[in-house]
Design a protein around this motif. Structure first.
Motif, PDB file in Angstrom:
ATOM      1  N   ALA A   1      23.874  85.589  24.728  1.00  0.00           N
ATOM      2  CA  ALA A   1      23.852  86.950  25.274  1.00  0.00           C
ATOM      3  C   ALA A   1      22.562  87.671  24.883  1.00  0.00           C
ATOM      4  N   ALA A   2      22.270  87.742  23.562  1.00  0.00           N
ATOM      5  CA  ALA A   2      21.057  88.392  23.109  1.00  0.00           C
ATOM      6  C   ALA A   2      19.912  87.397  22.912  1.00  0.00           C
ATOM      7  N   ILE A   3      20.262  86.139  22.601  1.00  0.00           N
ATOM      8  CA  ILE A   3      19.258  85.086  22.401  1.00  0.00           C
ATOM      9  C   ILE A   3      19.634  83.889  23.266  1.00  0.00           C
ATOM     10  N   GLY A   4      18.716  83.418  24.079  1.00  0.00           N
ATOM     11  CA  GLY A   4      18.924  82.193  24.854  1.00  0.00           C
ATOM     12  C   GLY A   4      17.954  81.124  24.396  1.00  0.00           C
ATOM     13  N   MET A   5      18.358  79.867  24.528  1.00  0.00           N
ATOM     14  CA  MET A   5      17.477  78.789  24.084  1.00  0.00           C
ATOM     15  C   MET A   5      17.419  77.679  25.134  1.00  0.00           C
ATOM     16  N   VAL A   6      16.202  77.221  25.399  1.00  0.00           N
ATOM     17  CA  VAL A   6      15.952  76.109  26.318  1.00  0.00           C
ATOM     18  C   VAL A   6      15.503  74.922  25.472  1.00  0.00           C
ATOM     19  N   PHE A   7      16.270  73.844  25.514  1.00  0.00           N
ATOM     20  CA  PHE A   7      15.978  72.695  24.670  1.00  0.00           C
ATOM     21  C   PHE A   7      15.028  71.724  25.363  1.00  0.00           C
ATOM     22  N   GLN A   8      14.440  70.840  24.537  1.00  0.00           N
ATOM     23  CA  GLN A   8      13.388  69.940  25.021  1.00  0.00           C
ATOM     24  C   GLN A   8      13.898  68.933  26.042  1.00  0.00           C
ATOM     25  N   GLU A   9      15.031  68.306  25.773  1.00  0.00           N
ATOM     26  CA  GLU A   9      15.533  67.239  26.626  1.00  0.00           C
ATOM     27  C   GLU A   9      16.757  67.724  27.395  1.00  0.00           C
TER      28      GLU A   9
ATOM     29  N   GLN B   1      14.424  69.579  37.805  1.00  0.00           N
ATOM     30  CA  GLN B   1      15.595  70.330  38.271  1.00  0.00           C
ATOM     31  C   GLN B   1      16.610  70.525  37.148  1.00  0.00           C
ATOM     32  N   ARG B   2      16.790  69.498  36.320  1.00  0.00           N
ATOM     33  CA  ARG B   2      17.701  69.636  35.182  1.00  0.00           C
ATOM     34  C   ARG B   2      17.178  70.695  34.209  1.00  0.00           C
ATOM     35  N   GLN B   3      15.843  70.722  34.009  1.00  0.00           N
ATOM     36  CA  GLN B   3      15.293  71.732  33.118  1.00  0.00           C
ATOM     37  C   GLN B   3      15.529  73.129  33.671  1.00  0.00           C
ATOM     38  N   ARG B   4      15.496  73.279  34.980  1.00  0.00           N
ATOM     39  CA  ARG B   4      15.771  74.572  35.602  1.00  0.00           C
ATOM     40  C   ARG B   4      17.229  74.995  35.369  1.00  0.00           C
ATOM     41  N   VAL B   5      18.149  74.010  35.380  1.00  0.00           N
ATOM     42  CA  VAL B   5      19.557  74.325  35.096  1.00  0.00           C
ATOM     43  C   VAL B   5      19.698  74.836  33.664  1.00  0.00           C
ATOM     44  N   VAL B   6      19.022  74.179  32.720  1.00  0.00           N
ATOM     45  CA  VAL B   6      19.078  74.610  31.316  1.00  0.00           C
ATOM     46  C   VAL B   6      18.520  76.027  31.179  1.00  0.00           C
ATOM     47  N   ILE B   7      17.449  76.331  31.901  1.00  0.00           N
ATOM     48  CA  ILE B   7      16.881  77.686  31.871  1.00  0.00           C
ATOM     49  C   ILE B   7      17.874  78.677  32.472  1.00  0.00           C
ATOM     50  N   ALA B   8      18.543  78.292  33.554  1.00  0.00           N
ATOM     51  CA  ALA B   8      19.546  79.170  34.174  1.00  0.00           C
ATOM     52  C   ALA B   8      20.665  79.489  33.194  1.00  0.00           C
ATOM     53  N   MET B   9      21.120  78.482  32.433  1.00  0.00           N
ATOM     54  CA  MET B   9      22.150  78.719  31.428  1.00  0.00           C
ATOM     55  C   MET B   9      21.658  79.692  30.360  1.00  0.00           C
ATOM     56  N   ALA B  10      20.383  79.553  29.980  1.00  0.00           N
ATOM     57  CA  ALA B  10      19.837  80.387  28.904  1.00  0.00           C
ATOM     58  C   ALA B  10      19.649  81.842  29.332  1.00  0.00           C
ATOM     59  N   ILE B  11      19.374  82.086  30.620  1.00  0.00           N
ATOM     60  CA  ILE B  11      19.082  83.460  31.068  1.00  0.00           C
ATOM     61  C   ILE B  11      20.240  84.076  31.832  1.00  0.00           C
ATOM     62  N   ALA B  12      21.384  83.406  31.875  1.00  0.00           N
ATOM     63  CA  ALA B  12      22.503  83.868  32.699  1.00  0.00           C
ATOM     64  C   ALA B  12      22.902  85.300  32.357  1.00  0.00           C
TER      65      ALA B  12
END
Length: 535
Positions: free
Chosen positions: A84-92, A153-164
């Motif tokens: 919510a306040a902090i999102g994280m995008v992981f390497q893999e 595309q998978r990395q974009r999904v991880v970013i979407a989860m982090a900024i939701a």
């Protein structure tokens, strides 16, 4: 007051010092890049901000997020902050995503866990978030699974989860390391756009200065758990004070001196090769379709020559590599090594197969961790009719380990006892030990730190002078291919769209796709003389 303030952060795990007096701050709408080699403490600093530390961790100092002390926040309250306040995008992204849940469910999960909105609204919000990161539901239905998407595309999904939930702070841990240059450029542009649009702070962790030189507002350089230099990007790049910073800069743009070659005798001949994959039926009575991964590819690799192959993920590089190794059947065309067919019938020709070796991207994943180095690097001996034994075998092991810059004593160690760069040296020793006529390097330096990568490239140049290597170097890193090859081929959608002398292709690309790749590659600014030293 800054969005994130890290002051005098020290961290130890079971008494072993990891971080020492780390200081950094991030303002809303700003990008701070933390750079350094593996083991420098970059990721541990990010995990400390998220309070995701391992058992036995002890901290000193302060981490304040919007004025709140993270290190004294109870775990239940941190669970409410994460996502919510902090999102994280992981390497893999493949390991960060759940392989048995659809991408829609995984983006919705963040929303529903925090009870930000009802499930019906969460579905619509997930669609909008995925659309914002470049995955519109019309083309990428929410019912798709991670394995049905490309790496970018998978990395974009991880970013979407982090900024939701539009966090105030986004942490991106090496989000572009394994991506090709065009996808990397897209992800970096996406992250910059999110910072501008949402006003969030971005903590970008990377080992490559070239990736962040034109996007970060501030750069923090870490080594051995300490901040050795920090400042605004332009100031730091134009006035580097610490030798380690200069070393990272030089390694990011490292050039090697390949020995001259007079390769004019064909070794590998690929002629009109076609490789199709069958696609599933769309309906019960429909005819199965097919995907052409390699389309009428032809080229010749001469003895002693170093040939590069570049292209985006999914262009057919890996399929072509497997076909050359005899691991893939082809529907048309032929592949010959030293005049002999690679495939006889439907099986690899053993007389040809022993003349080729491969070095993979992930050295740790290509070794059996239960075996010692002596056994690992002698695995190719099974290809020989009369493999060496006794003293001859030990001498060959010692020779190869010495050739790649290791000690003969390393033969008695296990693979987990080595660093990433040392493991790649062992992988090269394994490829060399039967003196093959051709070596295929499949993204062999993509996952390495810039300084380790420079060492491996220098090693290859030395081995070329000693053993007169002939190799096919497959990579998405154009700067590496430019310095380590004589000729280069550019592959797009299964076809070779351009090939020629490496420097000529890079300096004067003829095909639009080649120009796109070169334009997308991150480039360090030409800043001439830094702090009295030539860079």
């Amino acid at each position: 007051m800054s969005l994130l303030e890290v002051e005098n952060l020290s961290l130890s795990i079971h008494g072993v010092p990891i971080l020492k007096q780390v200081n950094l701050s991030i303002d809303s709408g700003h990008i701070v890049a933390v750079t350094g080699e593996s083991g420098s403490g970059k990721s541990m600093t990010a995990l400390a901000v998220m309070l995701l530390l391992p058992n036995g961790a002890q901290t000193q100092g302060e981490i304040r997020l919007d004025g709140r002390d993270v290190l004294t926040t109870p775990e239940a309250e941190m669970c409410a902050l994460r996502g919510a306040a902090i999102g994280m995008v992981f390497q893999e992204p493949m390991t960060a995503l759940n392989p048995v849940k659809s991408i829609g469910d995984q983006v919705m999960e963040t929303i529903l866990i925090h009870k930000a909105m009802p499930a019906t609204q969460a579905l619509d919000h997930a669609k909008e978030v995925l659309r914002r990161v470049g995955l519109p539901p019309e083309r990428f239905p929410l019912s798709r699974y991670p394995h049905e998407l490309s790496g970018g595309q998978r990395q974009r999904v991880v970013i979407a989860m982090a900024i939701a939930l539009r966090p105030n702070l986004l942490i991106a841990d090496e989000p572009t390391t394994a991506l090709d240059v065009t996808t990397q450029a897209q992800i970096l542009d996406l992250l910059k756009g999110l910072v501008r649009e949402y006003g969030m702070g971005l903590l970008m962790i990377t080992h490559d200065l070239a990736v962040v030189a034109d996007m970060a507002d501030q750069i923090v350089v870490m080594r051995h758990g300490e901040v050795v230099e920090a400042g605004p990007t332009d100031d730091l790049l134009h006035n580097m004070q610490h030798p380690y910073t200069r070393m990272l800069f030089e390694a990011s743009d490292h050039q090697v001196a390949l020995p001259d070659t007079a390769g004019d005798r064909p070794l590998l001949e690929v002629t009109q090769v076609v490789r199709d994959y069958r696609l599933p039926r769309k309906g019960l009575f429909d005819t199965p379709g097919h995907h052409r991964a390699v389309d009428q590819v032809s080229f010749t690799l001469n003895r002693g020559e170093r040939l590069g192959l570049v292209g985006e993920s999914g262009c057919g590089k890996s399929t072509l590599t497997r076909a050359i190794l005899g691991l893939e059947e082809v529907q048309a065309g032929e592949i010959r090594l030293d005049g002999a067919l690679v495939l006889t019938g439907h099986k690899p020709n053993p007389a040809v197969r022993r003349k080729m070796q491969v070095v993979f991207q992930d050295p740790y994943g290509s070794f059996n961790p239960r075996h010692k180095v002596a056994r690992l690097i002698t695995e190719p001996f099974h290809l020989l009719d009369t493999p060496p034994t006794g003293t001859e075998r030990q001498d060959r092991i010692a020779e190869m380990l010495t050739a790649v810059g290791l000690s003969p004593d390393d033969a008695g160690k296990y693979i987990h006892e080595f660093s990433g760069g040392q493991r790649q040296r062992i992988a090269i020793a394994r490829a060399l030990i039967i003196r093959p006529e051709l070596i295929l390097f499949d993204e062999a330096v993509s996952a390495l730190d810039v300084s380790v990568r420079a060492q491996i490239l220098d090693l290859l140049a030395e081995l070329c002078a000693t053993y007169d290597l002939t190799y096919l170097f497959i990579s998405h890193d154009l700067s590496v291919v430019r310095t380590i090859t004589d000729r280069v081929m550019v592959m797009q959608a299964g076809k070779i769209v351009e090939q020629g002398e490496t420097e000529q292709v890079f300096a004067n690309p003829q095909h639009a796709y080649t120009r796109t790749l070169i334009d997308a590659a991150p480039v360090l600014p030409d800043i001439g003389v830094l702090a009295g030293q030539n860079v």
